[in-house]
Structure formats: C-alpha cells, structure tokens
Write a protein that holds these residues in place. Structure first.
Motif, short mmCIF file in Angstrom:
data_model
loop_
_atom_site.label_atom_id
_atom_site.label_comp_id
_atom_site.label_asym_id
_atom_site.label_seq_id
_atom_site.Cartn_x
_atom_site.Cartn_y
_atom_site.Cartn_z
N TRP B 153 69.03 17.21 59.25
CA TRP B 153 68.34 16.25 59.50
C TRP B 153 69.05 15.27 60.53
CZ3 TRP B 153 64.67 18.66 62.77
CH2 TRP B 153 63.99 20.05 62.67
N TYR B 176 69.36 18.67 64.63
CA TYR B 176 69.75 19.65 63.19
C TYR B 176 70.49 20.18 63.45
CZ TYR B 176 68.64 23.59 60.73
OH TYR B 176 68.43 24.99 59.43
N PHE B 181 73.27 27.20 63.30
CA PHE B 181 72.15 26.84 64.68
C PHE B 181 72.58 25.15 64.45
CE2 PHE B 181 68.25 25.46 65.70
CZ PHE B 181 67.91 26.39 66.85
N ALA B 183 70.78 21.89 67.06
CA ALA B 183 69.37 21.84 67.93
C ALA B 183 69.31 20.47 67.87
CB ALA B 183 67.97 22.03 67.70
N THR B 213 64.09 13.15 79.34
CA THR B 213 64.03 14.54 78.05
C THR B 213 65.22 15.47 77.63
OG1 THR B 213 62.29 15.83 76.27
CG2 THR B 213 61.81 15.73 78.69
N SER B 214 65.06 15.59 77.01
CA SER B 214 66.60 16.76 76.60
C SER B 214 66.55 17.57 75.39
CB SER B 214 68.16 16.08 76.82
OG SER B 214 68.48 14.91 75.56
N LEU B 215 67.06 19.16 75.99
CA LEU B 215 67.06 19.86 74.74
C LEU B 215 67.84 20.51 74.48
CD1 LEU B 215 66.18 21.04 72.43
CD2 LEU B 215 65.40 22.64 73.71
N LEU B 217 70.58 23.53 72.65
CA LEU B 217 70.48 24.41 71.15
C LEU B 217 72.17 25.50 71.08
CD1 LEU B 217 66.89 26.12 72.00
CD2 LEU B 217 67.58 24.58 70.65
N TYR B 233 65.38 16.90 81.33
CA TYR B 233 63.77 17.13 82.56
C TYR B 233 64.61 15.36 83.01
CZ TYR B 233 60.09 16.84 84.50
OH TYR B 233 58.86 16.59 85.28
N ILE B 254 66.01 18.85 87.00
CA ILE B 254 66.16 19.43 86.26
C ILE B 254 67.39 20.57 86.09
CG2 ILE B 254 65.15 21.73 87.39
CD1 ILE B 254 64.67 21.49 83.74
N THR B 256 70.12 22.34 84.23
CA THR B 256 70.16 23.43 82.84
C THR B 256 71.48 23.90 82.89
OG1 THR B 256 69.89 25.44 84.63
CG2 THR B 256 67.61 24.36 83.48
N PHE B 278 72.74 24.96 86.38
CA PHE B 278 72.21 25.38 87.95
C PHE B 278 71.37 23.78 87.55
CE2 PHE B 278 67.28 25.48 89.23
CZ PHE B 278 67.83 25.50 90.48
#
Lengths: 309, 662
Positions: B153, B176, B181, B183, B213-215, B217, B233, B254, B256, B278
C-alpha cells in the motif's frame, strides 16, 4: 476494493448513459406548428345546369394570401369531364357597408396539356367574417351556351406566416400586392423564396352590364419587376442580424418571382423589400440599416413581410 | 529536439524508484520502463517554486508552453506559440476533444496533478506519434503503479491553501500493488473564490470548483502480459471566466480505457500495447450571472470520442523503432438557443457545431539508429486519413453554398533528426514536414463568438490542409557546475488558418462587432528560441535561468497574435538538510510585435518576484513536507500578452501546502 469498484462502475454507467441536459430535438425545432399543405382537396362542389363544378384548393380550404385553385367541371349525369371552354373566375368581397372589391386573381383560367382541370389562383386580401363575405363568380361555355354561377366561400386565417401577404400603394399611385408562396416550411440555410406580385388595373370605364363587370376588377401579375430582399431578425436581442448570400427576386417563366433567402437560425425574421419596376424605379421600400444594433428592435423597410420560422 | 519531461511523483513511485532499479527484471513494468524510456530529464509534477501545483501551473513551467488565460481556470496551452488545434493533446495516447466552442475546456482541464505521473511534450513533427500535428504533441501520462512493489500500500495526501483567491485544495491518492494485481485511485477537490489583482481589486467571476477522481486496475495475465482498465471522472462547476461574457455552469468528463500489454523477450518485437478507449464530455455555459448580458443564451456542448491506440516497440542491436496505430471517432455538438426579451416569443436556435464527426486513422513510425556511441539518427513518418462529416450541413451552406457534407483528407508527415553527444557537448539538428486538418471549429464552426477580437467566427469546410516545414537545432554544454542549453526552431507553415473579416453576413452574438471567416494565409513563419542555464554556486545554492524569444509573421510581414515577447526567468534555490528556500523572478518584456488585426494591443513589460520555503520532516514512518511562500511578492499589477481581454493577473498570493506520503 470491491466496493470502490462497484462505485466506479455505477458512476461510469450513470455518466455515460445520461447527459445533464438533453440535446435539442432539431427536427421538432424546425417543424413549426403550422402544417404544410401539399394535397389539393375539394373545397366546394356546385351543381348547376346539369354540371357539377368542383373547386379544389390546398387542404380543401381558402386562406388569406395566395391560394392556388383547380376547377373541374363535370357532366352531372355521366360524371365525366364536360367539354367546356372560356372558364372565368372572379372573386368578389362584399363589405357590410355595401362596398365591393376583388383581389388579385387569374380571370381566364388555364387548361394545361395533360391536366384534367383548369388552373388559377386568388390572393385573398381579407378573412371572411360577419361583415366580410367572399363570393366566387365562375363562368364557362359548354355546347355553345354560357353559364354563370356564384358561390359564397369562407376565407380562413393563414396561420403560416410564411404564406403572408402585403398590399400597398406604390410611388406611381398604383395599388400593388405581394404574396409569399414558398417556402411553406423554411429550413435553416438556403431557401428558394417565391412570391407573386400583382397590380390592380384601375378601370378606364364605368361599370356596365350585369354585376360584376370584370373590367372593374382587373388585376395583372406584373412583368419585369425586381423585388430586392434584405432578411433580418427584428428581435432586439438579435441586434438587426442578417444572413449572407441572398438573392433578389426576379420573374421566371411561371410569372412568379423567385429569389434566395438564407435563414441562419430559427426564430422571427422580417423580409425587408424594395420593389423596383421594369425601369428600375423604386415603387416602394426603404433601405434598412445594416449596422449591428444589439438591444434595439430592428428597423424595417416600409415594405416588408414578417415571417416566423 | 525532444523535450520530454517525465516526472515521477514524489510519492510512491518516486520513493520506490531506486529500489525497483536494483531488482532484477522480475516484473513486466520494469521491462517496459527499460524499453520505452529513452534519455529523459526526470521532473516531478511541481515547479521550481511550488510543490503543489495545478496541471496548468506545471505545464506553464515548460519553455515551449505558453497559455491563453481567460481566468483562473482551464488555461489554453499554446505549444511553440501555436494555438491548441495545431498540437495534439492526449491522455496516454487517447484523443479527447473539449466540448466548448470557446475553448473553455482544454483537455488539460480534465485531469489533475495527482493522477498524472508525467507530461511528455514533443515539439514539431516528432510529436506525430499520436496523430497529425504542426506544433507538436502534449501527452499527459496517467499514473500507473508497477506490479510487485515491496510495499503493498502506498499513498499520499496533499492539502493547501492559497490566500489570494482563498483556494483550498485536498488531493489524495492510494495505490495497491501485488505481484498479480495493481490498483491506483485518486481523488481531489479544489475550490477557489475570486482572485484579486495587483491593485487588490477583486476580479469578479474568477471562482472555480473542481472534483477529479480516477481509478486504474491492472491484472497480470501472464509472466509477460497484463490488462489494465482506467477511468477518470472530472467535474467542474461554477467556474467563472472573467475575460468572457459567460461562465461555466457545469462540465463533466468521463475518460475510460481498457488496455492489453504483451511483452516479448526474444525477437525484434519487444512490446505490444493496445488500448480501446471511450470518453464523453459535456459542457454547459451560463450567462445569467452577468448583468451586462441583456440576452440570455443557452450554449451546451457535447463531445464524444472512442478510439483505439496500438503501439509496438521494436529493437535489435543499435536499431529501435516505435510504431503506433491511432484510430478515433469524435462527434462534436454545440448548440445556441437565444431567448427573446419577451420570453413568451419563440426562441431562436442554431448549431455552432452542427453534429460534426471527425474520424482519423493513422500509422506512425519512428526509427532510431545508434550510429555510434556518440551519435544517433532518428527518422520517422506517419500517414493519416482524416474524415469529416457535418450532419446539419445546411448551417455550413449559408456561408459556403453547396459545400460537400463530407470531406476526406490525407495527412502525411516526415521528420528526421541527428544527435551528437561529444564529451560535454550535446548537439542536435532536425527537420520535419507535416500536414494537419482544420479543427471542427475551423472547418464547421458557426457563429462562434470570440470575445478577444469580438467577432463571430464561421468555419470553412473547404480549407486546405495546413502544411508545416520545420527545422530545429539545439546545442548544450554540461560542465561540473554549469550547464547551458540553447534550442531553436523555425516553422514555415503554408495555408496557415486564421480568421479574416467577412464582408458578408452580420453578427449573431450580442456583443459581437462583425463576422470573421476562417481562411488560409498563404503562409506564416514562426521562430522560437529558448536559452537555459544553470549554475551551482555553492554546494547548497543553485541558480537557474531561462530566456525565451519568439517571433511570428504572416505572408505580409504582419504580426501573428499570441506570440510571446522576450521573456525571462531566474531562480535561486538553497537547500540544506530539511530546509529549502527558493526565490525566483520572472517577467516579459513589452509586447511590441502585437497584432491589432487580431484584437491585440500593446502589453507593457512586467516583472514578478516569488519566494518560498519548505521544510521536510518525518512523523513516525511517514514523510511530510510543508511549504509556505508568496507569488507576486510585490503585488505587481500586470496582465500578459496572452491574457484574454487584458484581464489582470493575480496579485500577491501567499500559499501554503502540506504533503504526507505513507
């Protein structure tokens, strides 16, 4: 982690599938409430002397302004088209005070090759009401005999401002009429603008014969004139906005005047005109200022027609 | 002439960078770094003065970027003194187009500094990797944590306050990382009130608030392959534009993507990275808060883009190459609905972008040969196809009767450069040739109001491609304590697109004075130059200075607008133990070569002093940094050559920020 993921998935779906404000329905925006008429329907049917006379107009109704007419004369017994000639047409308006008048019209109706009807037009200058009654006087010759019939008709309000008309006295002292014919439903961009221009021929003689004497109610479609065009948006917020690439109206083979008008956006427009006769002399109309005057209602030519689009 | 700023954030990646490099090549991300990152100057997303900056402030610190400013938010980046449509601005290679006809939302306004790791600025035709360009490319690199870090982390939190406009910001990000994996998440809030100019007068309508904000993975599908999905976003609302007659009520984006990356250990092909993307943007202006507007107008805009970007890296011996395929489809819609003063009357409606589709397909190649230890040759090219379609072409027909509804263009591009590193000397020369297609506004815009020269602009679908011929050169010297670098480029651009007054037509927008149509100048010429120097005065005291100069003229030797006058920056940085003190001075000389034809007036010279101090400390295991400082220390009242409508810039601004890494 799963929670965050589902939150973002939900957010994604929400934002992708929905806009905060809906896009304007352009089709609806450019379809004014007025209905466009293309189909000729029977307006009146008259039986007289063994003949049935059918008068057709767009949508089966007469409106103030320009009306194209079709006349069919049938033998009542056979219901076949009758062999008739010299078909005449004269609209007369009777006012409550006893004045009579007519309006621009085609007196001798035309029989074109390949058509099963006689064609003409009338530019009704007033709507029918209790004090204003319109009557059509129709004459024809069949088997060497002359027939004359009269039919009262109703002239309705023209809801479509794109078929508006105006009447005025020119600098030559003559009375003129300008009636818009097309487009019935303008679009953004280039539109072919079609108008009829008519003059009242003042009679040289006093009335004679039985009423009505056609020589007292003679109108001519004028030839070789020019109708100069300057379209503008009169709304104060539009500051006298105009459009480019417009063409003045000139006469074509059909006798009508054709030009080009561009509408840059939907809304109220004024067609400012200057009418020039065949010698290029101004009969009516003034040049409108072309400066941008936000907040001020646009100055209109003394000869203009308002349309709504 | 590759000016590439790659900045690893001070946070997680930065701290772990050294650990990573010591390890064997055990994870794929490591391998990618080795291949794709050539010689790069590493810079954090922070400027010489401030450690907590917005994306705009960060970009402004690059030599070849200048900004048109319409307020405190969403500055329009100019690369090599050329406007936005001449450069490609991408996020990780993804094309995004703003939804505002008045350029109130450049792509850079939809990201935040805490979800970026670097910004790649490539000048001229070398920037054609992401599509056809004239000025170059700006690629905003998303943050992407490597697999298998020692610490699972990582996170950072940054907060700050700026006194002048009472800006308060909170930026947080968390990552993470495991062997399989990864994130990355970030969130940020900024809220600012009106700023005050150098006379301490409030500049009305300069407030803003932004949420980003963003994410991301990523999952390792094999030893040498991984998939990654990303989303950003961004939402800005109640954003004032003091230089414009309207503000922004709301804009949302948005963004993506889903990517698959495959590495190859043997053979010529080393990396294959393919991404589908997109993005959708909505942008709603608001003119109801301006009493001077007697007319209310709704001006919503939408921009939707989807596309594919696929990149392959090849390497064998001294030869390496990068091949990129770009495909995208964009639909731009902008509406104008004007309300009459008598609201019961019919509204007036028109499209300022009549549902314009822009479709692009292009293949770009860049080859590099390391001829010897000291010299290197780069040759690259691209060929693109650009297609435009205007759904409601009747709007375009008003000024261009009968113009086709569709338009196809071929956009070729070539570039070559030669670099020599001889002892302490660096030399490079380069040349380029390339086409670009007109932008949506230039081609299909309809009565787009430009409040700078107060004209309504009309696009021309029949414009020719802009064709750029370019030469560039740089020379640098690096000594033990001194470094000097000079860079220059020269563009000769045929069919340079500008707005010219049209004799026909009359304005539509309330405050407009006339109509301009986009037309092509026969040619225009631009020259840019930058001189950088640094000197380590003492072990802990460093000096840096920059001078930039640009000159641009049209084919009649008239001046082009928004060309930066001679400007300079000089900074001193003292660093000892946990304490750093920085001071800088920057300014422009008077703008004598202004262009009245494009609405410019003479802008006087200005000079601005800044000072800041920072302190780095530890709370337990966490590293923290505190900074306080003041920009425009002497409260100079000024506006620059590129301030829209001469709006004054911010007066004295005392700022403070605090950052934690954990």
């Amino acid at each position: 982690m799963n929670n965050i993921f589902s939150f973002f998935t939900a957010l994604f779906c929400f934002t992708v599938l929905s806009c905060t404000k809906e896009k304007t329905d352009y089709q609806a925006e450019t379809d004014p409430a007025v209905i466009e008429h293309h189909e000729f329907k029977e307006a009146y049917s008259i039986h007289s002397g063994g003949y049935r006379i059918s008068i057709e107009a767009l949508n089966g109704m007469f409106y103030k302004g320009y009306n194209e007419l079709r006349l069919k004369i049938m033998d009542s017994r056979t219901n076949q088209e009758a062999d008739v000639s010299a078909v005449t047409f004269l609209p007369i308006v009777a006012h409550a005070d006893g004045r009579n008048a007519s309006c621009p019209h085609l007196y001798d109706l035309l029989r074109r090759n390949g058509e099963n009807h006689f064609s003409g037009y009338a530019v009704f200058t007033e709507e029918s009401d209790n004090d204003t009654k319109w009557e059509l006087y129709i004459g024809f010759t069949a088997n060497g005999q002359s027939y004359g019939i009269t039919q009262e008709v109703a002239v309705h309000e023209q809801a479509n401002k794109n078929r508006n008309m105006t009447t005025f006295t020119g600098k030559d002292g003559q009375q003129y009429f300008i009636a818009l014919i097309a487009p019935q439903r303008p679009k953004v961009g280039e539109n072919e603008l079609v108008a009829g221009i008519y003059r009242y021929d003042r009679p040289g003689n006093s009335p004679s014969g039985s009423f009505p004497d056609p020589t007292q109610y003679s109108y001519t479609a004028v030839n070789g004139f020019t109708l100069q065009l300057d379209p503008r948006m009169p709304e104060p917020s539009m500051g006298n906005h105009s459009s480019p690439n417009n063409n003045d109206l000139t006469q074509e083979d059909d006798g009508l005047y054709h030009g080009i008008v561009n509408y840059t956006m939907t809304g109220n427009w004024t067609l400012n005109f200057i009418l020039l006769n065949h010698q290029g002399q101004i009969l009516k109309g003034t040049v409108v200022p072309d400066d941008f005057t936000p907040g001020v209602e646009g100055v209109k030519s003394e000869l203009h027609i308002d349309i709504l689009f | 002439m590759k000016t590439r700023y790659t900045a690893l954030l001070l946070s997680l990646i930065g701290l772990n960078a050294s650990a990573q490099h010591n390890r064997a090549q055990r994870d794929s991300t490591k391998v990618i770094d080795e291949i794709s990152i050539t010689a790069q100057a590493k810079r954090k997303i922070q400027t010489d003065m401030k450690m907590a900056v917005s994306v705009d402030e960060f970009l402004a610190s690059a030599d070849n970027i200048s900004f048109i400013k319409r307020g405190a938010y969403a500055w329009e980046p100019l690369l090599n003194n050329m406007s936005m449509e001449r450069s490609t601005v991408t996020i990780d290679g993804m094309h995004i187009f703003g939804a505002c006809t008045d350029k109130m939302d450049p792509v850079t306004s939809y990201v935040e500094s805490n979800n970026l790791t670097a910004v790649d600025i490539t000048s001229g035709q070398e920037g054609n990797m992401h599509g056809a360009t004239v000025a170059g490319s700006i690629d905003l690199k998303r943050k992407s944590t490597p697999f298998g870090l020692d610490r699972k982390w990582n996170g950072a939190y940054q907060t700050g306050f700026e006194g002048n406009n009472r800006q308060f910001f909170n930026l947080g990000n968390l990552a993470y990382s495991s062997d399989k994996f990864v994130a990355d998440g970030s969130i940020s809030f900024r809220k600012a009130g009106n700023y005050h100019d150098g006379n301490s007068n409030e500049v009305n309508h300069s407030q803003y608030s932004k949420l980003n904000t963003s994410l991301g993975l990523a999952y390792k599908t094999g030893a040498l392959s991984s998939v990654r999905v990303d989303a950003i976003y961004d939402k800005a609302n109640d954003v004032g534009f003091p230089a414009l007659p309207m503000d922004l009520w709301l804009s949302r984006a948005i963004i993506t993507s889903a990517a698959y990356k495959q590495l190859f250990e043997d053979g010529l092909l080393k990396v294959l990275d393919t991404k589908l993307y997109f993005n959708a943007i909505e942008h709603y202006m608001d003119d109801t808060k301006r009493p001077e507007n007697l007319v209310h107008m709704d001006m919503p805009g939408w921009s939707t883009t989807y596309g594919l970007v696929s990149r392959a890296n090849l390497k064998r011996g001294a030869y390496s190459a990068e091949i990129q395929l770009n495909l995208y489809n964009n639909l731009s819609i902008a509406e104008m609905t004007m309300y009459p003063q008598d609201r019961s009357k019919k509204t007036m409606f028109a499209y300022s972008w009549p549902w314009v589709t822009a479709r692009f397909a292009g293949l770009s190649v860049n080859n590099t040969w390391n001829i010897s230890d000291i010299s290197r040759l780069n040759i690259g090219g691209s060929l693109g196809w650009n297609y435009n379609h205007s759904k409601y072409v009747e709007f375009n027909w008003i000024f261009h009767p009968g113009t086709p509804q569709e338009k196809n263009r071929a956009l070729p591009s070539l570039h070559a450069s030669y670099q020599l590193n001889f002892r302490q000397l660096d030399l490079s020369v380069g040349t380029g040739y390339g086409h670009r297609a007109p932008s949506v506004s230039e081609g299909y815009g309809y009565y787009i109001y430009n409040s700078f020269d107060r004209y309504d602009y009309i696009g021309n679908p029949d414009l020719e491609n802009e064709i750029s011929y370019e030469v560039n050169a740089s020379a640098g010297f690096k000594g033990e304590r001194i470094a000097v670098e000079a860079k220059a480029n020269y563009f000769h651009i045929e069919n340079y697109i500008v707005g010219r007054i049209l004799s026909l037509g009359s304005p539509m927008n309330y405050q407009s004075v006339g109509v301009k149509g986009y037309t092509s100048l026969q040619y225009a010429r631009l020259f840019n130059m930058a001189l950088n120097a640094s000197y380590d005065i003492l072990q802990h005291l460093h000096w840096k200075g920059t001078i930039t100069y640009a000159r641009a003229t049209d084919n009649k030797n008239g001046n082009l607008p928004f060309i930066r006058p001679l400007s300079y920056q000089s900074s001193l940085h003292f660093m000892h133990r946990n304490i750093g003190i920085r001071t800088s001075v920057n300014g422009d000389f008077a703008q004598d070569n202004y262009s009245p034809e494009y609405g410019e007036d003479h802008t006087p010279a200005y000079i601005v002093w800044n000072i800041a101090a920072d302190y780095t400390f530890k709370i337990g295991h966490y590293r923290a940094a505190l900074q306080v400082g003041a920009e425009n220390l002497f409260n100079e009242y000024y506006s620059t050559y590129a301030d829209w409508g001469n709006i004054p810039r911010m007066g004295r601004n005392v700022f403070s920020s605090l950052k934690f890494n954990f």
